[in-house]
Design a protein around this motif. Structure first.
Motif, short mmCIF file in Angstrom:
data_model
loop_
_atom_site.label_atom_id
_atom_site.label_comp_id
_atom_site.label_asym_id
_atom_site.label_seq_id
_atom_site.Cartn_x
_atom_site.Cartn_y
_atom_site.Cartn_z
N LEU A 220 0.90 -1.25 0.11
CA LEU A 220 -0.01 0.13 0.10
C LEU A 220 0.88 1.30 0.01
CD1 LEU A 220 -2.52 -1.10 2.48
CD2 LEU A 220 -3.07 -0.93 -0.03
N HIS A 221 1.96 1.34 0.70
CA HIS A 221 2.81 2.35 0.86
C HIS A 221 3.51 2.77 -0.63
CE1 HIS A 221 2.65 3.84 4.76
NE2 HIS A 221 2.91 2.86 5.43
N ALA A 222 3.79 1.64 -1.05
CA ALA A 222 4.37 1.57 -2.59
C ALA A 222 3.37 2.23 -3.64
CB ALA A 222 4.82 0.24 -3.06
N ARG A 223 2.31 1.78 -3.40
CA ARG A 223 1.26 2.38 -4.24
C ARG A 223 1.03 3.75 -4.06
NH1 ARG A 223 -0.79 3.01 -9.18
NH2 ARG A 223 -3.05 3.49 -9.17
N ARG A 224 0.98 4.11 -2.68
CA ARG A 224 0.93 5.54 -2.28
C ARG A 224 2.16 6.63 -2.93
NH1 ARG A 224 0.48 10.28 -0.76
NH2 ARG A 224 -0.83 10.92 1.03
N ALA A 225 3.40 5.88 -2.79
CA ALA A 225 4.51 6.59 -3.40
C ALA A 225 4.45 6.95 -4.91
CB ALA A 225 5.63 5.82 -3.06
N GLU A 226 3.75 5.92 -5.64
CA GLU A 226 3.62 5.90 -7.00
C GLU A 226 2.50 6.86 -7.43
OE1 GLU A 226 3.75 4.99 -11.24
OE2 GLU A 226 4.98 4.91 -9.58
N LEU A 227 1.40 7.02 -6.59
CA LEU A 227 0.39 8.10 -6.71
C LEU A 227 0.85 9.44 -6.60
CD1 LEU A 227 -2.67 6.52 -5.29
CD2 LEU A 227 -2.29 6.70 -7.80
N GLY A 228 2.00 9.52 -5.72
CA GLY A 228 2.58 10.82 -5.43
C GLY A 228 3.55 11.27 -6.55
N ARG A 229 4.26 10.33 -7.37
CA ARG A 229 4.88 10.42 -8.36
C ARG A 229 4.23 10.87 -9.56
NH1 ARG A 229 6.81 8.36 -13.16
NH2 ARG A 229 5.28 6.52 -12.89
N LEU A 230 2.99 10.26 -9.83
CA LEU A 230 2.24 10.55 -10.85
C LEU A 230 1.71 11.97 -10.71
CD1 LEU A 230 0.12 7.27 -11.43
CD2 LEU A 230 2.06 8.12 -12.73
N ALA A 231 1.15 12.32 -9.36
CA ALA A 231 0.86 13.49 -9.32
C ALA A 231 1.99 14.84 -9.35
CB ALA A 231 0.22 13.78 -7.57
N ALA A 232 3.07 14.54 -9.07
CA ALA A 232 4.14 15.54 -9.15
C ALA A 232 4.34 15.71 -10.81
CB ALA A 232 5.43 14.94 -8.68
N LYS A 233 4.23 14.46 -11.45
CA LYS A 233 4.40 14.53 -12.80
C LYS A 233 3.47 15.43 -13.88
CE LYS A 233 5.10 11.56 -17.11
NZ LYS A 233 6.36 12.07 -17.35
#
Length: 463
Positions: free
Chosen positions: A201-214
């Motif tokens: 879940l934390h890994a998915r949370r980090a991926e969503l943060g990367r997508l939002a930053a992009k």
């Protein structure tokens, strides 16, 4: 009446002595073999173009390129299907001399040699030019949307990211809150089960943060998860599927594709000068005439083309007369005086420069005095007349004047036929590879197969 009967499967037959006897002397597969055999694989940058002196021998990149060109020529693009063709197709057996690489080897070749495959496609265009198959007296530009591998369900925006982050945070909190209770109630569970779930879940949370930053960095409203180079494109109503824009420059006389590119541009507005300039440089010309539809109309690009010795013929999309009820003088009634950068109205009065709009690339001119003008009722209902003029007005007007109905008909016949053929060869126009690197390699194979088919037909017609 009896049917035509085949031979008994148990009947002994005297087959040809060599596999070469199974392939007709005028078969297209022989053209593919001859072309690839003459390529400079090292110069084009193909991997393993020079055999290694140690280790297990690798497949010759020429053989794998032959297989791919043959596959795209015959509408077989999947690496698994190409593997099967090597074992059951006589022409494929002849082409690869009975080699049968596995699907992973075949797929890796396309993935690892994208730039070199694009170079091979250009090499065939140069071969056709040197053989006199086209003169490029008129080049037609066009663009078309090709579907990406990713599903429409993978399109994600800021709202979707925010909603999923809230759900993930709630699940993580629930896991942590019940962690001790779950361990006490079920002590025999796998000791790392809960922690592994939290880590995922934390890994998915980090991926969503990367997508939002992009999204924030690139100023985009949405992107395609798993294939971030693709963008929602299309003209249909409703959700647009993830796609790429494929640009082509086609010789109007022969129908051969001289240059192509795969982009993530949703429209063709910024493609006129890049495509025309790349085609001109590829041909080594000092001058070039290109024709395109109204989607390519761009004043800045029209001026850039003329500065580079390129003559664009594009029907410009211009705004309609919005003065009054549409019966008042249009901007075309005002003459630009280049020496003083002013406009002269139909009554002979002067409009001076008032404001420059850099983003919209236009200048607003205003009349110094409209009082006592006999033509004012035909010009404006305001106290003074304002007129906006595009910074590239002259280039736009000349480009639009060249786009005659006959020339636009030639463009349509030349540019749209290749896309129809390529989309048929690509199962309706959908890529098998991901992102710009993969799709550019795949489109290069499709264009090479199309050009090869077209060249064979031109030679056959001339014979």
């Amino acid at each position: 009446m009896r049917y035509i009967a085949g031979e008994d499967r148990g009947q002994a037959a005297l087959l040809p002595a060599t596999i070469d006897d199974y392939v007709a002397t005028d078969a297209p597969v022989r053209v593919i073999d001859a072309f690839v055999d003459e390529l400079d694989m090292v110069g084009l940058g193909f991997g393993r173009a020079v055999p290694a002196s140690t280790g297990r021998p690798a497949y010759d990149p020429r053989d794998l390129l032959r297989l791919y060109v043959y596959g795209y020529f015959n509408e077989v693009r999947s690496s698994r299907r190409l593997e099967r063709e090597c074992r059951r197709n006589v022409e494929a057996m002849w082409l690869l001399r009975r080699l049968a690489p596995d699907f992973k080897t075949i797929a890796d070749f396309r993935r690892d040699n994208g730039a070199a495959i694009v170079g091979a496609c250009r090499a065939f265009v140069m071969l056709c030019r040197d053989a006199g198959l086209f003169q490029a007296r008129l080049v037609a530009l066009d663009g078309s949307k090709f579907r990406a591998v990713a599903s429409s369900k993978k399109i994600i925006g800021r709202k979707e990211i925010a909603d999923e982050v809230v759900r993930l945070d709630r699940r993580i909190a629930d896991y942590l809150a019940g962690l001790d209770e779950a361990d006490d109630a079920e002590p025999d569970d796998a000791p790392g089960a809960v922690s592994a779930a939290i880590t995922a879940l934390h890994a998915r949370r980090a991926e969503l943060g990367r997508l939002a930053a992009k999204l924030e960095d690139e100023g985009r409203t949405m992107l395609v998860e798993g294939e971030e180079d693709a963008r929602p494109m299309g003209k249909a109503n409703g959700p647009k599927p993830p796609s790429y824009s494929v640009q082509t420059a086609v010789d109007a006389d022969s129908g051969l594709i001289i240059h192509h590119d795969v982009t993530d541009e949703v429209t063709d507005k910024r493609q006129l000068h890049p495509m025309a300039r790349a085609t001109k440089d590829m041909l080594g010309r000092t001058e070039l005439t290109v024709v395109a539809d109204a989607g390519y109309a761009n004043g800045a690009h029209a001026s850039a083309c003329e500065a580079d010795g390129i003559t664009p013929c594009v029907a410009a999309s211009r705004s309609v007369n919005s003065q009054g009820d549409g019966t008042l003088f249009d901007r075309t009634a005002f003459v630009h005086e280049a020496d003083t950068d002013t406009l002269r109205c139909p009554a002979g009065r002067t409009l001076v420069r008032k404001q420059l709009h850099r983003k919209k690339r236009n200048v607003t001119y205003v009349s110094l005095d409209c009082s006592n003008c006999a033509l004012k009722p035909q010009c404006t209902t305001a106290e003074r007349r304002f007129v906006k003029r595009h910074l590239d007005e002259d280039a736009l007007s000349q480009m639009n004047a060249r786009a005659t109905p006959d020339l636009m008909a030639r463009r349509r016949c030349a540019a749209e036929h290749p896309f129809g053929t390529i989309k048929r060869m690509m199962a309706g126009g959908r890529f098998l590879t991901r992102n710009l690197k993969g799709t550019r390699a795949e489109m290069a194979l499709s264009v090479l197969a199309y050009n090869m088919l077209r060249a064979i037909n031109i030679k056959a017609a001339a014979a």
